[in-house]
Design a protein around this motif. Structure first.
Motif, PDB file in Angstrom:
ATOM      1  N   TYR A 136       0.838  -1.199   0.000  1.00 44.43           N
ATOM      2  CA  TYR A 136       0.000   0.000   0.000  1.00 44.43           C
ATOM      3  C   TYR A 136       0.876   1.253   0.000  1.00 44.43           C
ATOM      4  O   TYR A 136       0.673   2.173  -0.796  1.00 44.43           O
ATOM      5  CB  TYR A 136      -0.919  -0.013   1.230  1.00 44.43           C
ATOM      6  N   VAL A 175       2.715   1.954  -3.343  1.00 50.80           N
ATOM      7  CA  VAL A 175       1.864   2.566  -4.367  1.00 50.80           C
ATOM      8  C   VAL A 175       1.536   4.011  -4.006  1.00 50.80           C
ATOM      9  O   VAL A 175       1.702   4.923  -4.813  1.00 50.80           O
ATOM     10  CB  VAL A 175       0.557   1.756  -4.567  1.00 50.80           C
ATOM     11  N   HIS A 176       1.090   4.228  -2.794  1.00 51.66           N
ATOM     12  CA  HIS A 176       0.573   5.548  -2.433  1.00 51.66           C
ATOM     13  C   HIS A 176       1.655   6.576  -2.128  1.00 51.66           C
ATOM     14  O   HIS A 176       1.390   7.784  -2.228  1.00 51.66           O
ATOM     15  CB  HIS A 176      -0.425   5.420  -1.287  1.00 51.66           C
ATOM     16  N   GLY A 209       1.232   8.251  -7.375  1.00 50.44           N
ATOM     17  CA  GLY A 209       0.510   7.110  -6.825  1.00 50.44           C
ATOM     18  C   GLY A 209       0.051   6.111  -7.871  1.00 50.44           C
ATOM     19  O   GLY A 209       0.731   5.850  -8.865  1.00 50.44           O
ATOM     20  N   ALA A 210      -1.123   5.559  -7.654  1.00 55.28           N
ATOM     21  CA  ALA A 210      -1.680   4.538  -8.544  1.00 55.28           C
ATOM     22  C   ALA A 210      -1.906   5.081  -9.951  1.00 55.28           C
ATOM     23  O   ALA A 210      -1.775   4.339 -10.927  1.00 55.28           O
ATOM     24  CB  ALA A 210      -2.990   3.993  -7.974  1.00 55.28           C
ATOM     25  N   PRO A 242      -6.023   2.465 -12.304  1.00 51.66           N
ATOM     26  CA  PRO A 242      -5.593   2.880 -10.976  1.00 51.66           C
ATOM     27  C   PRO A 242      -6.486   2.309  -9.870  1.00 51.66           C
ATOM     28  O   PRO A 242      -5.991   1.943  -8.803  1.00 51.66           O
ATOM     29  CB  PRO A 242      -5.677   4.407 -11.024  1.00 51.66           C
ATOM     30  N   CYS A 244      -5.200   0.082  -6.727  1.00 47.22           N
ATOM     31  CA  CYS A 244      -5.525   0.474  -5.347  1.00 47.22           C
ATOM     32  C   CYS A 244      -6.206  -0.661  -4.594  1.00 47.22           C
ATOM     33  O   CYS A 244      -5.910  -0.910  -3.429  1.00 47.22           O
ATOM     34  CB  CYS A 244      -6.397   1.724  -5.331  1.00 47.22           C
ATOM     35  N   SER A 245      -7.106  -1.367  -5.272  1.00 42.44           N
ATOM     36  CA  SER A 245      -7.799  -2.496  -4.641  1.00 42.44           C
ATOM     37  C   SER A 245      -6.834  -3.628  -4.308  1.00 42.44           C
ATOM     38  O   SER A 245      -6.969  -4.297  -3.296  1.00 42.44           O
ATOM     39  CB  SER A 245      -8.900  -3.031  -5.552  1.00 42.44           C
ATOM     40  N   ASP A 284      -5.043  -2.819  -1.031  1.00 38.03           N
ATOM     41  CA  ASP A 284      -5.902  -2.439   0.085  1.00 38.03           C
ATOM     42  C   ASP A 284      -6.276  -3.694   0.870  1.00 38.03           C
ATOM     43  O   ASP A 284      -6.966  -4.570   0.356  1.00 38.03           O
ATOM     44  CB  ASP A 284      -7.160  -1.744  -0.444  1.00 38.03           C
TER      45      ASP A 284
END
Length: 154
Positions: free
Chosen positions: A8, A11-12, A17-18, A35, A39-40, A43
């Protein structure tokens, strides 16, 4: 930090980011990952998508962020050590690295002495000690790698 937390953060924390990273992932159909899907995948609250090992490897390559690798190693009771890509093969290069190894052992001793001097160990002292020990370990592994590069074929 857990592996999924490391993913996480990778990526962030990356610039853009994504949105910047997802287009670099090519899907089986030849398109790019969205994206939202990326993100999923990172997460921990989502069960619908999961980051594959290949994707994690690409993510580390794209970002240069190795927190996923270190989190995996830590979860298994290991540490990671960076090895040199282009190893200089010469007696002088080995001697130079041996001197760095000796210096590293002194750095470990000094850090330990400073940490224990007041009879208590703080978190920041322990963090510093870990860094110094890791640097010494890295030099030892680099020495093995450099000497191995000098080995003649059997």
């Amino acid at each position: 930090m857990s592996v999924i937390d490391a993913a996480y953060a990778t990526v962030h924390d990356h610039p853009g980011g994504a949105n910047a990273l997802a287009p670099r992932f090519v899907t089986r159909a030849g398109g790019s990952m969205s994206p939202a899907v990326l993100c999923s995948k990172v997460d921990q609250k989502k069960d619908s998508h999961h980051l594959t090992l290949v994707e994690a490897d690409k993510l580390m390559s794209f970002t240069g962020d190795l927190r996923i690798l270190h989190a995996l190693a830590r979860s298994q009771g290991h540490v990671c050590v960076r090895l040199e890509r282009d190893v200089e093969v010469s007696d002088m290069a080995v001697l130079e690295l041996v001197a760095l190894v000796w210096q590293g052992q002194g750095d470990v001793g000094e850090a330990l002495h400073e940490m224990l001097a007041d009879g208590r160990i703080t978190s920041s002292e322990m963090d510093h000690f870990r860094v110094v020990v890791h640097q010494a370990e890295t030099r030892l592994h680099q020495l093995v790698q450099r000497v191995d590069a000098m080995r003649e074929p059997d």
